[in-house]
Design an enzyme around this catalytic site. Structure first.
Site, PDB file in Angstrom:
ATOM      1  CG  ASN A   9      28.947  48.386  -3.363  1.00 42.07           C
ATOM      2  OD1 ASN A   9      28.493  47.248  -3.400  1.00 42.07           O
ATOM      3  ND2 ASN A   9      28.388  49.412  -3.999  1.00 42.07           N
ATOM      4  CD1 TRP A  10      33.923  43.769  -3.001  1.00 45.06           C
ATOM      5  CD2 TRP A  10      33.587  41.558  -3.087  1.00 45.06           C
ATOM      6  NE1 TRP A  10      34.995  43.161  -2.398  1.00 45.06           N
ATOM      7  CE2 TRP A  10      34.818  41.801  -2.438  1.00 45.06           C
ATOM      8  CE3 TRP A  10      33.170  40.235  -3.254  1.00 45.06           C
ATOM      9  CZ2 TRP A  10      35.637  40.771  -1.961  1.00 45.06           C
ATOM     10  CZ3 TRP A  10      33.976  39.208  -2.775  1.00 45.06           C
ATOM     11  CH2 TRP A  10      35.198  39.486  -2.135  1.00 45.06           C
ATOM     12  CE  LYS A  11      29.912  49.738  -7.588  1.00 43.13           C
ATOM     13  NZ  LYS A  11      29.787  50.890  -8.434  1.00 43.13           N
ATOM     14  CG  HIS A  94      25.115  52.285  -4.397  1.00 45.40           C
ATOM     15  ND1 HIS A  94      25.136  52.452  -5.768  1.00 45.40           N
ATOM     16  CD2 HIS A  94      26.410  52.282  -3.997  1.00 45.40           C
ATOM     17  CE1 HIS A  94      26.396  52.547  -6.157  1.00 45.40           C
ATOM     18  NE2 HIS A  94      27.186  52.445  -5.104  1.00 45.40           N
ATOM     19  CD  GLU A  96      26.221  51.013  -9.114  1.00 47.33           C
ATOM     20  OE1 GLU A  96      26.128  49.909  -8.553  1.00 47.33           O
ATOM     21  OE2 GLU A  96      27.315  51.536  -9.393  1.00 47.33           O
ATOM     22  CD  GLU A 166      29.004  55.812  -2.872  1.00 42.98           C
ATOM     23  OE1 GLU A 166      30.085  55.219  -2.993  1.00 42.98           O
ATOM     24  OE2 GLU A 166      27.919  55.280  -3.125  1.00 42.98           O
ATOM     25  N   GLY A 172      32.535  54.857 -10.425  1.00 41.68           N
ATOM     26  CA  GLY A 172      32.906  53.961 -11.517  1.00 41.68           C
ATOM     27  C   GLY A 172      33.399  54.685 -12.755  1.00 41.68           C
ATOM     28  CB  SER A 211      36.841  57.136  -8.953  1.00 38.96           C
ATOM     29  OG  SER A 211      35.887  56.785  -9.946  1.00 38.96           O
TER      30      SER A 211
HETATM   31  C1  PEP Z   1      30.429  52.644  -5.239  1.00 35.95           C
HETATM   32  O1  PEP Z   1      29.936  51.782  -5.921  1.00 35.95           O
HETATM   33  O2  PEP Z   1      29.870  52.977  -4.183  1.00 35.95           O
HETATM   34  C2  PEP Z   1      31.667  53.279  -5.690  1.00 35.95           C
HETATM   35  C3  PEP Z   1      32.140  54.285  -5.019  1.00 35.95           C
HETATM   36  O3  PEP Z   1      32.265  52.745  -6.818  1.00 35.95           O
HETATM   37  P1  PEP Z   1      33.725  53.153  -7.423  1.00 35.95           P
HETATM   38  O4  PEP Z   1      34.674  53.163  -6.260  1.00 35.95           O
HETATM   39  O5  PEP Z   1      34.014  52.084  -8.400  1.00 35.95           O
HETATM   40  O6  PEP Z   1      33.579  54.494  -8.016  1.00 35.95           O
END
Ligand code: PEP
Length: 249
Positions: A9-11, A94, A96, A166, A172, A211
């Site tokens: 997931n590049w966001k 997600h 976010e 998640e 993050g 992460s």
């Molecule tokens: C995500 O955005 O779904 C995610 C898991 O980010 P990160 O790996 O940076 O924690």
């Protein structure tokens, strides 16, 4: 035996150059067993990614969609548009999107339905906040988020789904859930699914996100109920992302 899925997931990150780098790197990747790999770049890069990823194992994913097929929704993108650009997977719910754009469980459900209607495979993201974990509510929260969608789908629709657990406190932050914490929640999700569709529960892919990186992926992916990863930060570094894919395959 569930085929692993590694999703990047590049966001709101990346560039046309990074798309090209991923295409080149993954054209020659060697995996010891089959793995599905998908990159979710920002919308403007989808078309370039479709060309750059041709002939590689990389599938195309989107980060969200609007539930409507078309209309007066400035700034939004529909499932039909994504399908037209060769998108196969789409994230829904997600954290976010839930936190920053206030998407409710019901709005997440509407997005899942819109995706399924045009043949996209939704990756339903669920997870508890730190406050909810500290209050001992993790499982209630996660199973509520899962149930709000999965319990209302037809069996054929459920088979198109992937669920990504998640924990919000791990996204993050560099703070990963321990393999045991992650496995415990995955077992709860699979157990919940088995309560009304045991055939699907065995086949349903469950991803861990939060992460995950090249150093911790192997241990997380070795857990019985973890079938892959949803990776944010580490999916922007091609060598790290490649190493995670190789840990899965
Ligand atoms: C995500 O955005 O779904 C995610 C898991 O980010 P990160 O790996 O940076 O924690």
């Amino acid at each position: 035996m569930r085929k692993p899925l590694i999703a990047g997931n590049w966001k709101m990150n990346g560039s046309a150059e990074l798309i090209e780098t991923f295409g080149r790197t993954f054209a020659g990747i060697e995996l010891s067993s089959p793995v599905d790999v998908v990159i979710h770049p920002p919308f403007p890069y989808l078309d370039a990614a479709r060309s750059a990823f041709a002939g590689t194992p990389l599938a195309l994913g989107a980060q969200t969609l609007n539930p409507l097929p078309s209309g007066a929704r400035t700034g939004e993108v529909s499932g039909e548009m994504l399908a037209e650009f060769g998108v196969e997977y789409v994230l829904a719910g997600h954290s976010e999107r839930r936190q920053l754009y206030h998407e409710s469980d019901e709005q997440v459900y509407e997005r899942v339905i819109a995706a399924l209607t045009v043949g996209l495979k939704p990756i339903l993201c669920v997870g508890e906040t730190l406050e909810e974990r500290d209050a001992g509510q993790s499982e209630d929260v996660v199973l509520r988020q899962v149930g709000h969608v999965m319990a209302r789908l037809e069996p054929g629709q459920r088979r198109m789904m992937t669920i990504a657990y998640e924990p919000v406190w791990a996204i993050g932050t560099g703070r990963t859930a321990s393999p045991e914490q992650a496995q415990q929640m995955m077992a709860a999700i699979r157990g919940y699914q088995a309560s009304f569709d045991s055939a699907l529960a065995d086949a349903l892919r469950l991803l861990y996100g939060g992460s995950m990186n090249a150093s911790n992926a192997r241990e997380l992916l070795a857990q019985e109920d973890i079938d892959g990863g949803l990776i944010g930060g580490a999916s922007l570094k091609v060598d790290d992302f490649k190493a995670i894919c190789q840990s899965a395959g």
